[in-house]
Motif scaffolding. Sequence first.
Motif, PDB file in Angstrom:
ATOM      1  N   ALA A 122       0.829  -1.205   0.000  1.00 25.96           N
ATOM      2  CA  ALA A 122       0.000   0.000   0.000  1.00 25.96           C
ATOM      3  C   ALA A 122       0.868   1.261   0.000  1.00 25.96           C
ATOM      4  O   ALA A 122       0.565   2.241  -0.706  1.00 25.96           O
ATOM      5  N   ALA A 123       1.952   1.244   0.779  1.00 23.26           N
ATOM      6  CA  ALA A 123       2.853   2.397   0.823  1.00 23.26           C
ATOM      7  C   ALA A 123       3.547   2.596  -0.517  1.00 23.26           C
ATOM      8  O   ALA A 123       3.672   3.734  -1.003  1.00 23.26           O
ATOM      9  N   ALA A 124       3.999   1.514  -1.133  1.00 23.08           N
ATOM     10  CA  ALA A 124       4.660   1.622  -2.441  1.00 23.08           C
ATOM     11  C   ALA A 124       3.705   2.164  -3.497  1.00 23.08           C
ATOM     12  O   ALA A 124       4.078   2.995  -4.338  1.00 23.08           O
ATOM     13  N   LYS A 125       2.468   1.698  -3.450  1.00 23.49           N
ATOM     14  CA  LYS A 125       1.461   2.173  -4.412  1.00 23.49           C
ATOM     15  C   LYS A 125       1.150   3.645  -4.186  1.00 23.49           C
ATOM     16  O   LYS A 125       0.946   4.407  -5.150  1.00 23.49           O
ATOM     17  N   ARG A 126       1.165   4.067  -2.908  1.00 26.59           N
ATOM     18  CA  ARG A 126       0.871   5.465  -2.584  1.00 26.59           C
ATOM     19  C   ARG A 126       1.941   6.397  -3.139  1.00 26.59           C
ATOM     20  O   ARG A 126       1.643   7.514  -3.609  1.00 26.59           O
ATOM     21  N   PHE A 127       3.196   5.974  -3.101  1.00 28.61           N
ATOM     22  CA  PHE A 127       4.290   6.844  -3.531  1.00 28.61           C
ATOM     23  C   PHE A 127       4.786   6.515  -4.942  1.00 28.61           C
ATOM     24  O   PHE A 127       5.835   7.014  -5.356  1.00 28.61           O
ATOM     25  N   ALA A 128       4.058   5.700  -5.684  1.00 28.36           N
ATOM     26  CA  ALA A 128       4.490   5.292  -7.022  1.00 28.36           C
ATOM     27  C   ALA A 128       4.322   6.428  -8.030  1.00 28.36           C
ATOM     28  O   ALA A 128       3.491   7.327  -7.849  1.00 28.36           O
ATOM     29  N   ARG A 129       5.094   6.361  -9.099  1.00 29.89           N
ATOM     30  CA  ARG A 129       4.934   7.320 -10.195  1.00 29.89           C
ATOM     31  C   ARG A 129       3.643   7.034 -10.958  1.00 29.89           C
ATOM     32  O   ARG A 129       3.090   5.930 -10.890  1.00 29.89           O
ATOM     33  N   ALA A 130       3.219   8.009 -11.732  1.00 30.58           N
ATOM     34  CA  ALA A 130       1.958   7.863 -12.466  1.00 30.58           C
ATOM     35  C   ALA A 130       2.026   6.757 -13.514  1.00 30.58           C
ATOM     36  O   ALA A 130       1.023   6.097 -13.804  1.00 30.58           O
ATOM     37  N   ASP A 131       3.225   6.520 -14.068  1.00 33.99           N
ATOM     38  CA  ASP A 131       3.350   5.510 -15.127  1.00 33.99           C
ATOM     39  C   ASP A 131       3.491   4.091 -14.584  1.00 33.99           C
ATOM     40  O   ASP A 131       3.485   3.133 -15.357  1.00 33.99           O
ATOM     41  N   GLU A 132       3.636   3.935 -13.268  1.00 35.86           N
ATOM     42  CA  GLU A 132       3.709   2.599 -12.671  1.00 35.86           C
ATOM     43  C   GLU A 132       2.292   2.105 -12.404  1.00 35.86           C
ATOM     44  O   GLU A 132       1.584   2.669 -11.568  1.00 35.86           O
ATOM     45  N   LYS A 133       1.889   1.091 -13.077  1.00 33.57           N
ATOM     46  CA  LYS A 133       0.520   0.585 -12.963  1.00 33.57           C
ATOM     47  C   LYS A 133       0.496  -0.610 -12.019  1.00 33.57           C
ATOM     48  O   LYS A 133       0.685  -1.757 -12.438  1.00 33.57           O
ATOM     49  N   TYR A 134       0.276  -0.302 -10.755  1.00 31.75           N
ATOM     50  CA  TYR A 134       0.235  -1.362  -9.749  1.00 31.75           C
ATOM     51  C   TYR A 134      -1.007  -2.225  -9.950  1.00 31.75           C
ATOM     52  O   TYR A 134      -2.098  -1.713 -10.221  1.00 31.75           O
ATOM     53  N   GLY A 135      -0.803  -3.531  -9.815  1.00 33.63           N
ATOM     54  CA  GLY A 135      -1.885  -4.468 -10.063  1.00 33.63           C
ATOM     55  C   GLY A 135      -1.880  -5.006 -11.479  1.00 33.63           C
ATOM     56  O   GLY A 135      -2.630  -5.927 -11.802  1.00 33.63           O
ATOM     57  N   GLU A 136      -1.000  -4.454 -12.316  1.00 31.30           N
ATOM     58  CA  GLU A 136      -0.924  -4.884 -13.711  1.00 31.30           C
ATOM     59  C   GLU A 136       0.467  -5.389 -14.080  1.00 31.30           C
ATOM     60  O   GLU A 136       0.800  -5.522 -15.254  1.00 31.30           O
ATOM     61  N   GLY A 137       1.281  -5.631 -13.069  1.00 36.70           N
ATOM     62  CA  GLY A 137       2.622  -6.141 -13.339  1.00 36.70           C
ATOM     63  C   GLY A 137       3.714  -5.141 -13.036  1.00 36.70           C
ATOM     64  O   GLY A 137       4.751  -5.129 -13.697  1.00 36.70           O
ATOM     65  N   ALA A 138       3.515  -4.294 -12.003  1.00 38.26           N
ATOM     66  CA  ALA A 138       4.521  -3.304 -11.629  1.00 38.26           C
ATOM     67  C   ALA A 138       5.677  -3.966 -10.883  1.00 38.26           C
ATOM     68  O   ALA A 138       5.456  -4.760  -9.957  1.00 38.26           O
ATOM     69  N   GLU A 139       6.894  -3.644 -11.265  1.00 36.91           N
ATOM     70  CA  GLU A 139       8.066  -4.211 -10.598  1.00 36.91           C
ATOM     71  C   GLU A 139       8.112  -3.805  -9.126  1.00 36.91           C
ATOM     72  O   GLU A 139       8.468  -4.595  -8.250  1.00 36.91           O
ATOM     73  N   GLY A 140       7.724  -2.552  -8.849  1.00 38.64           N
ATOM     74  CA  GLY A 140       7.768  -2.054  -7.484  1.00 38.64           C
ATOM     75  C   GLY A 140       6.864  -2.820  -6.532  1.00 38.64           C
ATOM     76  O   GLY A 140       7.148  -2.914  -5.334  1.00 38.64           O
ATOM     77  N   GLY A 141       5.781  -3.391  -7.049  1.00 36.71           N
ATOM     78  CA  GLY A 141       4.885  -4.181  -6.203  1.00 36.71           C
ATOM     79  C   GLY A 141       5.551  -5.432  -5.682  1.00 36.71           C
ATOM     80  O   GLY A 141       5.407  -5.799  -4.508  1.00 36.71           O
ATOM     81  N   VAL A 142       6.315  -6.113  -6.539  1.00 33.97           N
ATOM     82  CA  VAL A 142       7.036  -7.320  -6.131  1.00 33.97           C
ATOM     83  C   VAL A 142       8.147  -6.963  -5.153  1.00 33.97           C
ATOM     84  O   VAL A 142       8.348  -7.643  -4.137  1.00 33.97           O
ATOM     85  N   VAL A 143       8.865  -5.866  -5.447  1.00 32.20           N
ATOM     86  CA  VAL A 143       9.943  -5.432  -4.558  1.00 32.20           C
ATOM     87  C   VAL A 143       9.401  -5.131  -3.165  1.00 32.20           C
ATOM     88  O   VAL A 143       9.967  -5.561  -2.149  1.00 32.20           O
ATOM     89  N   ALA A 144       8.284  -4.405  -3.092  1.00 37.98           N
ATOM     90  CA  ALA A 144       7.729  -3.986  -1.802  1.00 37.98           C
ATOM     91  C   ALA A 144       7.311  -5.179  -0.950  1.00 37.98           C
ATOM     92  O   ALA A 144       7.662  -5.273   0.234  1.00 37.98           O
ATOM     93  N   THR A 145       6.566  -6.101  -1.537  1.00 37.83           N
ATOM     94  CA  THR A 145       6.032  -7.217  -0.744  1.00 37.83           C
ATOM     95  C   THR A 145       7.132  -8.174  -0.301  1.00 37.83           C
ATOM     96  O   THR A 145       7.139  -8.641   0.838  1.00 37.83           O
ATOM     97  N   GLU A 146       8.073  -8.464  -1.187  1.00 37.77           N
ATOM     98  CA  GLU A 146       9.104  -9.451  -0.845  1.00 37.77           C
ATOM     99  C   GLU A 146      10.154  -8.896   0.107  1.00 37.77           C
ATOM    100  O   GLU A 146      10.645  -9.607   0.977  1.00 37.77           O
ATOM    101  N   ALA A 147      10.511  -7.611  -0.040  1.00 34.91           N
ATOM    102  CA  ALA A 147      11.456  -7.011   0.914  1.00 34.91           C
ATOM    103  C   ALA A 147      10.838  -6.973   2.310  1.00 34.91           C
ATOM    104  O   ALA A 147      11.521  -7.202   3.313  1.00 34.91           O
ATOM    105  N   ALA A 148       9.534  -6.726   2.359  1.00 26.95           N
ATOM    106  CA  ALA A 148       8.858  -6.635   3.662  1.00 26.95           C
ATOM    107  C   ALA A 148       8.737  -7.997   4.326  1.00 26.95           C
ATOM    108  O   ALA A 148       9.042  -8.146   5.518  1.00 26.95           O
ATOM    109  N   ASN A 149       8.279  -9.021   3.571  1.00 26.14           N
ATOM    110  CA  ASN A 149       8.029 -10.297   4.265  1.00 26.14           C
ATOM    111  C   ASN A 149       9.306 -10.994   4.688  1.00 26.14           C
ATOM    112  O   ASN A 149       9.314 -11.746   5.661  1.00 26.14           O
ATOM    113  N   ASN A 150      10.424 -10.767   3.992  1.00 28.09           N
ATOM    114  CA  ASN A 150      11.673 -11.367   4.478  1.00 28.09           C
ATOM    115  C   ASN A 150      12.362 -10.488   5.507  1.00 28.09           C
ATOM    116  O   ASN A 150      13.073 -10.986   6.380  1.00 28.09           O
ATOM    117  N   GLY A 151      12.138  -9.166   5.423  1.00 27.27           N
ATOM    118  CA  GLY A 151      12.626  -8.295   6.479  1.00 27.27           C
ATOM    119  C   GLY A 151      11.982  -8.641   7.806  1.00 27.27           C
ATOM    120  O   GLY A 151      12.561  -8.462   8.880  1.00 27.27           O
TER     121      GLY A 151
END
Length: 506
Positions: free
Chosen positions: A279-308
Motif C-alpha cells: 500500500a505504501a509503495a502504491k501510494r508513492f508510485a509514479r503515475a506511469d507505474e501501474k500497480y496491479g498490472e505487473g509493476a516491478e515495485g509491487g514485487v519489490v515492496a512485498t518481498e522485501a517486507a516479508n523477508n525483512g
Amino acid sequence: MFELLREGLPLFFNLQALLLTALGIAGGLVIGVLPGLGPLMGIVLLLPLAFHLPPIAAMGMLIAVYIGGSAGGSISSILLRIPGTPLAAATLFDGFPMAQKGRAQDAVGLSMTSSALGGLFAGLMLVFFSPLLAQFALRFAPPEYFAMAVLGVLTIALVSDGSALKGLLAGGLGLFLSMIGTDEFTNAYRFTFGDFRLSSGPHLVAVVVGLFALSEIFYQFEAGNYLAKPTVQRLRVSFHALRLVIAHKFNLLRSSMIGTFFGAIPGAGGDVSAFISYAAAKRFARADEKYGEGAEGGVVATEAANNGCCGGALIPTLSLGIPGDASTAVLMGALILLGFFPGPDLFRDSPEVAGGIFIAYIMSNIMLLVLGVFLAPLFGSVLKVRKAWLLPAVLLLSTLGTYSLQNSIFDLWVMLTFGIVGYVMRRAGYPLAPLIIGMILGGIMEANLRRSLLISRDGVGIFFERPICATILAIDLILLLSIIYSIVRASRKGANAGEKEGPEIA
C-alpha cells in the motif's frame, strides 16, 4: 555488537555450518515453493536432525530454512497464482501479471533479490538492537521474567488468526502441557498418570512435528486432488533482476524498514507487513507505474517486507525470549533443546553463540541472493511434484525424525496424538502457534512466579514494587482487557446477526 560477531566467526565459518546453511536455503526454497508447506513446516521437519548437531550449525540450518521458506512462497504466487505461504499473498498483485506478460523470469529474480536485500537490512537491525534490548533485560529478576512470559502468551493470543478467545484457549492448553512431568521445586510427578515416560513431559519436538506436520498431512489428505500436475513457465539463471532492483532502491529501503518493524512486534506477521508495504509503495508510485498490472515495485515492496520480517521477528526472540511468530517460537524451542536459553542470559553467558546466530542469519540472506537465482530452473520442476508423492515423503521424514530423538516408540504416539489434536484444532478454527508458545513459555512463567513468591515469602507485593515488572504487568493487563473486549464485541455481533436473521427465518 562487533565483539559478538567476532566471537561468533569461528563457530560459523567451518565446512559443516556453511554447508548446512546452504542446504537449508535450498531446502527452504523448495518447501516454500510447495503450497501448503512453508518455512514452519521445514523447520519442524528438520528439528529432530538439528537436535544432534553442534549449536551454530543446527541454528544456521534452521534459520536458513526459515529465510528460504519465507522467500520461496513467492515463486508459486508468480507462476501459478497460488501463494506458497501466506507471506506471499500480496505478491500475487503484480507478480502473476508480470508472468502473464512473459516476464516470469524477471518477477522471480525481483522476488529473490528483494527478499535477500530486505533480509540483510533486517539483519543489521538484529545485530544492532538485540544486544541493546538484552542489555536492558539484564536488569530482570524472576518477577520480570514472569511478567514477560505472560506478555508473550497474551501477545500471540491477541493477534492469532481467528478469534482472540480461541488464541487464548490454545495458549492455555500449551500452558497446561508445560506442567506435565516432574516439578523442579518438589520433584513430585504431575499429570503423568503413573507413566514414567511422561516424567519429563511430552517431548517438544514430537509435539511440534505432530501438531504442524502430521495435522497438515491429515488436512491435505482430506482435501484430495492427489494427482494434479500444474503447468508452469520455464525459468533460467539470470542476474538481470539485480539491476532492476536498484531502480527501486527507496521502495526497497522503505519496505525493509516496514517489514523489520512489524516483525519485531510479536505475532504481527509478515503477511501484514507485506500488504502495508504494498500500500505504501502504491501510494508513492509514479503515475506511469501501474500497480496491479505487473509493476516491478509491487514485487519489490512485498518481498522485501516479508523477508525483512524474519530478522525483525528474531529481535524479541533472542533478546527477550518472546517469539515473534510461530516459526521463531520453534527456533526458540530448538535453541533451548540445544542448551541455550534466549534472552539476556544468552548474550551474557554465551556471546559466541549469539554472534554465531547473527552471522548465520546474515550469511543465509547472502546465500539466498545467490542460490535463489541459480536454483530458479528447479522451481518449475518442484511445482510439478504430485501430492501423492509429497505426503508420504513428509510422513516418512516426520516419523524417522521423531523416532531418532530418543529411539522411543512413545514419542511416535505423542506425535500421532498431537497430529490428531492439531487437525481437530484446525478444523475448529483454533490457531496452533499459541499452543507451542504457551508450552515453551509455561515453564519459564511458572518457575519465575514461584521463585518470586519464595523470595518475597509469598507476598505478591514484589510484582508491584519493582518499576520494570509493574510496567510490564500493566501492559499485560491492557492486552488482557483488549482480548476480553474483542471477545465481548464478537459475541455481540453474533447475537445481533442472530436477531436480524430470526424474523426472516420465521
